[in-house]
Design a protein around this motif. Structure first.
Motif, PDB file in Angstrom:
ATOM      1  N   GLN A 322       0.812  -1.209   0.000  1.00  0.00           N
ATOM      2  CA  GLN A 322       0.000   0.000   0.000  1.00  0.00           C
ATOM      3  C   GLN A 322       0.850   1.265   0.000  1.00  0.00           C
ATOM      4  O   GLN A 322       0.508   2.256  -0.629  1.00  0.00           O
ATOM      5  N   THR A 323       1.982   1.207   0.696  1.00  0.00           N
ATOM      6  CA  THR A 323       2.868   2.378   0.731  1.00  0.00           C
ATOM      7  C   THR A 323       3.362   2.730  -0.663  1.00  0.00           C
ATOM      8  O   THR A 323       3.396   3.898  -1.065  1.00  0.00           O
ATOM      9  N   TYR A 324       3.716   1.694  -1.415  1.00  0.00           N
ATOM     10  CA  TYR A 324       4.188   1.926  -2.780  1.00  0.00           C
ATOM     11  C   TYR A 324       3.057   2.429  -3.666  1.00  0.00           C
ATOM     12  O   TYR A 324       3.246   3.350  -4.477  1.00  0.00           O
ATOM     13  N   LEU A 325       1.872   1.839  -3.513  1.00  0.00           N
ATOM     14  CA  LEU A 325       0.732   2.264  -4.333  1.00  0.00           C
ATOM     15  C   LEU A 325       0.356   3.712  -4.038  1.00  0.00           C
ATOM     16  O   LEU A 325      -0.015   4.461  -4.951  1.00  0.00           O
ATOM     17  N   ASN A 326       0.448   4.121  -2.773  1.00  0.00           N
ATOM     18  CA  ASN A 326       0.180   5.529  -2.425  1.00  0.00           C
ATOM     19  C   ASN A 326       1.213   6.446  -3.070  1.00  0.00           C
ATOM     20  O   ASN A 326       0.884   7.531  -3.563  1.00  0.00           O
TER      21      ASN A 326
END
Length: 486
Positions: A322-326
């Motif tokens: 999720q951190t990367y997608l954000n």
């Protein structure tokens, strides 16, 4: 023949008629053979002469049915029965010019009196043109208000009003259609309307003009109201949004007042709101859009090795993607500013591939910051990869790896081999194979909100969190559970 018929009419005197028996007579012992009394020609030919005189406005023919043939309805001749040519009752001079009615008609329809210029061909050009134009307007307006008129939820014309208007407009349109047939002086002698009828019918003309004005005003407001309704959904400033809403809601009051000054003021207000919106939108647009130089750096960042490695690693079960997608969503929001977007263009269309609502509450990121954040994310993930290799269950499974995989992980773990796009997939897959048999439990912030529904002391919070984890782990082998945060 013509001179003789007109002479006989004149001899009869004013207001008198020339009966059929004065014109034709039956031939005894024949089968319906009728001849003219003067030149002994067949009744059919005599009737042709009478019809020609009717067309010239010299007389009217009254049939046995009571129908009258004159210069205004010659088309009825094609519907005559064979016997009508010898069974007509009489002929008579036309009524003459009803100058009072003609004056009322010309003044009402054209705004000027042409009743004394009936010998001028241009009189009929003006009359026919105006009559046809008003007939079209009446028909078109009737169609537009059918069933009433609603504009942006505001009732301009009720269904009852529309029905009454439609009835009057239909009568007016038919009157205008008939006027178009009076295109010669001869036909004017057979003008069939009285002064009172003309005045009553023409009372509809100003009403029609009023309704047309309303439709035009609605159309004028339509552009601005539609613009502001669309613009409102992109506004993030509550006060400004409320100003637009209130202005739109004033529409019903302004239209019902039917006051030119109020309408002009309202129009000015709408235009001012559009101007304010264009200024605000342009400010937001430039605030969240990037320059061409920054866009070049952005493309380089998206094509970078660090981004490629993260793209590979984010598929790993043991990493929080999720951190990367954000981060990726933030980068994708950095759009190149279009040089063509300016205040003038925004005044024509309120949206230009940019919705300020999507950026509300978000910090303004730069390409440089995104580059730093990506580097930090990759460093964090690399540390997690190495820490994962210290997991007891993972260490236990190391012996199951192929020698080549084991050597790669040892080299990576010691720092001898750096994480690159060429080996990221192999390292990820090797670690994922070591984690087979482990049970992954993902926690999300939404899940945490469900567990922590009220303020808690540190001790109570610890107890709630422990109970929450125990609930998630129920029925599973605890030594094989691994918890990660989405």
């Amino acid at each position: 023949m013509v001179k003789n018929i007109l002479y006989q009419l004149q001899e009869k005197g004013e207001g008198k008629v020339l009966n059929r028996e004065d014109l034709i007579e039956f031939v005894a012992n024949s089968e319906n053979l009728w001849l003219s009394k003067d030149f002994k020609i067949e009744a059919e030919l005599e009737f042709v002469v009478l019809a020609a005189l009717a067309a010239l406005g010299e007389l009217e023919i009254t049939l046995s049915s009571g129908q009258t043939i004159n210069s205004t309805n010659l088309f009825e001749l094609k519907n005559l029965a064979k016997e009508d040519v010898y069974t007509f009752t009489h002929v008579k001079p036309p009524k003459g010019l009803n100058l009072a009615a003609l004056k009322a008609m010309f003044m009402g329809l054209l705004g000027r009196d042409l009743s004394k210029r009936l010998n001028d061909p241009s009189t009929y050009t003006h009359l026919v043109g105006a009559a046809e134009e008003w007939a079209k307007k009446a028909v078109a307006t009737t169609s537009l208000i059918q069933g009433g008129l609603l504009f942006k939820g505001v009732e301009i014309i009720s269904p009852q009003e529309a029905k009454a208007y439609s009835n009057d407009f239909t009568v007016f349109a038919r009157f205008c259609d008939k006027l178009a047939n009076y295109n010669t002086e001869a036909k004017m002698k057979n003008f069939q309307f009285s002064v009172e009828e003309v005045q009553r019918i023409l009372e509809t003309k100003p009403v029609l003009e009023k309704v047309q004005t309303q439709l035009e005003e609605v159309k004028a407001f339509d552009t601005d109201i539609t613009y502001l309704q669309q613009a409102k959904q992109y506004v993030t400033n509550p006060e400004f949004k409320n100003d637009i809403t209130q202005a739109i809601n004033q529409l019903a009051k302004v239209l019902s007042a039917d006051d030119k000054k109020s309408m002009a003021e309202y129009q000015t207000k709408l235009e001012k709101l559009k101007e304010d919106y264009a200024d605000w939108y342009l400010q937001q647009y430039l605030k969240y859009r990037i320059s061409e130089a920054d866009d070049t750096q952005k493309q380089a960042l998206l094509d970078s090795e660090e981004k490629t490695i993260c793209e590979i690693l984010q598929e790993a079960d043991f990493l929080s993607s999720q951190t990367y997608l954000n981060w990726l969503a933030t980068v994708n929001k950095l759009q190149l500013a279009d040089d063509n977007v300016n205040k003038g263009l925004i005044l024509t269309t309120p949206y230009h591939d940019f919705n300020p609502v999507d950026y509300e509450g978000n910090a303004i990121a730069s390409v440089k910051e995104c580059k730093t954040n990506l580097h930090e994310l990759l460093s964090q993930w690399e540390e997690i990869l190495k820490n994962t290799l210290e997991d007891p269950m993972v260490k236990k499974n190391r012996s199951l790896l192929e020698p080549e995989q084991n050597n790669l992980l040892k080299s990576f773990e010691s720092g001898e081999t750096q994480l690159k796009k060429d080996n990221a997939l192999a390292i990820r897959n090797a670690i994922m194979s070591l984690q087979k048999g482990l049970t992954k439990i993902e926690l999300s912030w939404d899940d945490m909100k469900v567990a922590f529904t009220k303020p808690l002391t540190p001790e109570a919070a610890s107890e709630v969190f422990k109970d929450y984890i125990d609930q998630l782990a129920r029925g599973k082998e605890r030594e094989k559970i691994r918890i990660i945060l989405k």
